[in-house]
Scaffold this motif. Sequence first.
Motif, short mmCIF file in Angstrom:
data_model
loop_
_atom_site.label_atom_id
_atom_site.label_comp_id
_atom_site.label_asym_id
_atom_site.label_seq_id
_atom_site.Cartn_x
_atom_site.Cartn_y
_atom_site.Cartn_z
N GLU A 17 0.82 -1.21 0.00
CA GLU A 17 0.00 0.00 0.00
C GLU A 17 0.85 1.25 0.00
O GLU A 17 0.56 2.23 -0.69
N ASP A 18 1.96 1.23 0.77
CA ASP A 18 2.84 2.40 0.84
C ASP A 18 3.52 2.67 -0.49
O ASP A 18 3.89 3.80 -0.79
N SER A 19 3.73 1.61 -1.29
CA SER A 19 4.47 1.79 -2.55
C SER A 19 3.57 2.17 -3.72
O SER A 19 4.06 2.35 -4.82
N GLN A 20 2.25 2.29 -3.52
CA GLN A 20 1.34 2.61 -4.60
C GLN A 20 1.59 4.04 -5.10
O GLN A 20 1.74 4.97 -4.32
N PRO A 21 1.64 4.22 -6.44
CA PRO A 21 1.86 5.56 -6.98
C PRO A 21 0.62 6.43 -6.89
O PRO A 21 -0.51 5.93 -6.79
N THR A 22 0.83 7.74 -6.93
CA THR A 22 -0.29 8.68 -7.00
C THR A 22 -0.86 8.65 -8.41
O THR A 22 -0.13 8.77 -9.39
N ARG A 106 6.40 6.92 -19.19
CA ARG A 106 6.40 7.41 -17.80
C ARG A 106 7.71 6.98 -17.13
O ARG A 106 7.94 5.80 -16.87
N LEU A 107 8.57 7.94 -16.85
CA LEU A 107 9.85 7.66 -16.22
C LEU A 107 9.70 7.42 -14.73
O LEU A 107 10.30 6.49 -14.16
N PHE A 108 8.91 8.27 -14.06
CA PHE A 108 8.74 8.17 -12.61
C PHE A 108 7.28 8.46 -12.25
O PHE A 108 6.63 9.30 -12.88
N TYR A 109 6.81 7.78 -11.24
CA TYR A 109 5.50 8.05 -10.66
C TYR A 109 5.67 8.85 -9.37
O TYR A 109 6.61 8.61 -8.60
N GLN A 110 4.77 9.77 -9.12
CA GLN A 110 4.73 10.45 -7.83
C GLN A 110 4.31 9.45 -6.76
O GLN A 110 3.36 8.68 -6.95
N ARG A 111 5.02 9.45 -5.64
CA ARG A 111 4.70 8.59 -4.51
C ARG A 111 4.75 9.43 -3.24
O ARG A 111 5.79 10.03 -2.94
N ASP A 112 3.67 9.48 -2.53
CA ASP A 112 3.58 10.31 -1.33
C ASP A 112 3.71 9.52 -0.05
O ASP A 112 3.56 10.06 1.04
N ILE A 121 7.01 12.11 -13.82
CA ILE A 121 7.82 12.60 -14.93
C ILE A 121 7.60 11.69 -16.14
O ILE A 121 7.75 10.47 -16.04
N THR A 122 7.24 12.29 -17.26
CA THR A 122 6.99 11.54 -18.50
C THR A 122 7.78 12.18 -19.64
O THR A 122 7.83 13.40 -19.76
N LEU A 123 8.37 11.34 -20.47
CA LEU A 123 9.09 11.80 -21.65
C LEU A 123 8.17 11.69 -22.86
O LEU A 123 7.58 10.63 -23.11
N PHE A 124 8.04 12.78 -23.61
CA PHE A 124 7.18 12.82 -24.80
C PHE A 124 8.04 13.07 -26.04
O PHE A 124 8.91 13.94 -26.04
N ALA A 166 5.06 16.85 -13.35
CA ALA A 166 3.81 17.26 -12.71
C ALA A 166 3.76 16.78 -11.27
O ALA A 166 4.42 15.80 -10.89
N ARG A 167 2.92 17.48 -10.49
CA ARG A 167 2.67 17.06 -9.11
C ARG A 167 1.19 17.25 -8.79
O ARG A 167 0.60 18.28 -9.13
N LYS A 168 0.63 16.25 -8.15
CA LYS A 168 -0.74 16.33 -7.64
C LYS A 168 -0.64 16.78 -6.19
O LYS A 168 -0.32 16.00 -5.30
#
Length: 289
Positions: A17-22, A106-112, A121-124, A166-168
């Motif tokens: 649960e802690d490792s789930q991305p935003t 998608r290079l990285f997912y936000q994780r809170d 972070i996403t490369l386009f 981006a950040r939520k």
Amino acid sequence: MTHAQDILKDLEAASVEDSQPTIATFKGTHISIGHSVETRKKGVLEISSMNRFWNRPIPDSERVQTFAADKWNSRIGVDYGISDRLTVGAGYGTGYRSIDVYGKYRLFYQRDSGSKFPFSITLFQGGVYRNKSSFKRILSDVNDPTSTIEIRSENKFAATTQLLIARKFSRNFSFQIAPTYIYRAEDKLVDGANPNHFALGFGARYKVSNHVSIISEYYYVANPVDFVDTYGPFSLGANWEVSDLLLQFKLTNARNLVEDKFIIKTENNFNFRDGNLHFGFHATYFIQL
């Protein structure tokens, strides 16, 4: 022994649960006029229709405008999630009879929580080929506004590279910046023009209810073209989520729909004069294959 196993299962569940991305930083693959950090889930097909409508009165002409708008530009596109991180897409634009393709990873997912990371972070990478040159007419004599020459381009290719960050910040508010590099082969037709351009995009979404959001986007161009007057593209509008359908309504000064054109070649300022203010309608339908 059983008690120890139960404790171990609880710890493993908490770790997962802690490792789930935003998720759902933005609802769609576009914020408003430009791409968002979002990629589609594996096996999801997205079908979209982008449209711009505007009035363009001709000086010293008796031409009568149509009921709603006398100009229209559109793009029909499909996007597919090859994996949760990789999305590819293609589209056809009516304005310049263009075909564009792109890929987003998608290079990285936000994780809170857990192993925290503050951003997604996403490369386009996108490319476009046009069957119709964007150089219709250029003044051959700056002292004579009626003097023009036609330029037919054989270099109709352009490419766009973006790093979408981006950040939520909360359930309701998300923000994105987009460092952008654009190469436009057509710009080499003009003496001394630079085909390489750099821009920085800003986009935001604020949810006002479970199904409605306010969206806005702006691009600052560091080195705009100098052979025509251009302005930074700006958009303000709303999203309406209806089941598997996303509807976007917007006001913008950008009449074009592919990155290299609307970022670099927006020739209208954002105001309420005829020809400058455009109404945008964007419909996206999601299909889980």
